[in-house]
Design an enzyme around this catalytic site. Structure first.
Site, short mmCIF file in Angstrom:
data_model
loop_
_atom_site.label_atom_id
_atom_site.label_comp_id
_atom_site.label_asym_id
_atom_site.label_seq_id
_atom_site.Cartn_x
_atom_site.Cartn_y
_atom_site.Cartn_z
CD GLN A 163 -3.47 -4.74 6.34
OE1 GLN A 163 -3.33 -3.73 5.66
NE2 GLN A 163 -4.10 -5.82 5.88
CG ASP A 177 -10.06 -0.35 4.65
OD1 ASP A 177 -9.79 -0.54 3.44
OD2 ASP A 177 -9.37 -0.78 5.58
CE LYS A 231 -3.87 -2.38 2.04
NZ LYS A 231 -4.49 -2.91 3.25
#
Ligand code: NAP
Length: 375
Positions: free
Chosen positions: A179, A202, A135
């Protein structure tokens, strides 16, 4: 063999790495109205004919036509080769990244703002560390500033919440990503809820999911993987409206939002999960299948309606002594079989996978544009 005399077709295939049913080959029965010339896939004739699958032998990989009930069939040519269009997620993701980079540079030039993405990684899972590294690399490649916090496995939930709060208040951060999975002593819900909805790139915040589920409401962000699936359908001009779609899997991060997105696009959606009684039969009704299960090669060719479009989210390692790593990645769909029946299919790897990060970059840009009212 005279095709006029044929009444059934048997396709034998093999999906060698599958852990599921060994009855890979299927017996097709069809009653035709009139088919003058059949394409080298079975998809087109399926549109005008009824089709059922039966059982046959998994060890062969060839087509044997034994019997057809209609004398009007003039030519039948079933293909043992993969005939589906390969939906190239790698290429589409690259296009999206280039588009994002252009927009970021325009934003920087016009208003002097550079989007920022903060990532919080807790623990030392190798796969999570790899995702975070990828990322960061992706952010660098398009010009997004990335901020990273790494915390030890035994950190407290409060510590994670403290960092989230700091990023929530930081105007140079436009997206915050925690994460997953988190260590088991942490409450994932508490942590995801703490990310402010305006920076929830997200799309996992319950408010964003709730808005996604409601008619007439707009989420600020849509979860990246399901968004990537729909983007692939759009970029390949695959119609969704009015189509029958089946989503296999109902997780909060992929299956459930994918089903909601398909519904928002006016598909008629069914969800298959681990308690579904007849998954094969339900899946076979679908014009569009999105699978997010995590079971290697679970969906066999016989599950696929001829001409269907298959989006395979699954990423499953299977043993492969020939690979230098000792394993290779396969999807939930038995690609070898399904690519002979579907009209379009995503490969694994190289399908949905690259789209997830591309969508994350796109969501981060979207966030920065929204907060600075930049069009
Ligand atoms: P998950 O949270 O484990 O959910 C799996 C879902 O599949 C559950 O809803 C489960 O049903 C269902 N399921 C399990 N076994 C089944 C069966 N035999 N028949 C029908 N449904 C079954 O997994 P996930 O996080 O959604 O991930 C799914 C897959 O996608 C994994 O391979 C993962 O690595 C991959 N993935 C890829 C990306 C990407 O970027 N490409 C991103 C995320 C995930 P129940 O709800 O009844 O338990």
């Amino acid at each position: 063999m005279a095709l006029m005399d044929m009444a059934a077709t048997m396709i034998f295939t093999d999906c060698s790495s599958s852990s599921s049913s060994s009855s890979t080959a299927r017996l097709l029965h069809f009653t035709s109205t009139k088919v003058q010339k059949l394409p080298n896939t079975i998809s087109r004739f399926h549109r005008s004919n009824s089709l059922q699958f039966g059982i046959s032998n998994p060890r062969f990989s060839r087509t044997i036509i034994t019997h057809c009930s209609s004398s009007s069939i003039s030519a039948i040519e079933l293909n043992n080769e993969a005939s589906a269009t390969v939906i190239d997620g790698k290429r589409v993701a690259k296009d999206i990244r280039e588009e994002v980079a252009v927009e970021i540079s325009r934003m920087k030039d016009e208003i002097g703002i550079v989007p920022g993405l903060a990532v919080i990684l807790v623990g030392d899972r190798k796969d999570s560390a790899t995702y975070v590294r990828n990322k960061k690399k992706a952010c660098d490649s398009v010009g997004i500033n990335s901020y990273e916090v790494r915390l030890a496995e035994d950190s407290s939930e409060e510590e994670v919440l403290k960092h989230i709060s700091k990023f929530n208040d930081d105007p140079s951060v436009h997206g915050i990503l925690v994460q997953l999975p988190l260590p088991s002593h942490m409450n994932e819900q508490n942590i995801l809820n703490a990310v402010c909805i305006e920076k929830d790139v997200d799309g996992f915040h319950p408010l964003n999911i709730g808005r996604l589920a409601m008619r007439g409401r707009e989420p600020l962000f849509v979860p990246c993987t399901p968004k990537g699936c729909i983007e692939l359908l759009h970029r390949y001009d695959i119609p969704i409206k009015g189509k029958r779609a089946v989503v296999i899997g109902r997780s909060n991060i992929v299956g459930m939002p994918a089903a909601l997105l398909l519904q928002r696009e006016d598909a008629t959606v069914s969800i298959v999960h681990s308690r579904t009684k007849n998954p094969e039969e339900i899946t076979r009704q679908a014009d569009i299948v999105i699978s997010a299960v995590g079971q290697p090669n679970m969906v066999r060719g016989s599950w696929v309606k001829p001409g269907a479009v298959i989006i395979d989210v699954g990423i499953n390692p299977v043993e492969d002594p020939e690979s230098p790593r000792g394993y290779r990645l396969v999807g939930d769909i038995c690609y070898e079989e399904a690519s002979k029946v579907a009209s379009a299919i995503t490969p694994v790897p190289g399908g949905v996978g690259p789209m997830t990060i591309a969508m994350l970059l796109s969501n981060t840009l979207l966030s920065a544009k929204r907060v600075h009212n930049f069009r």
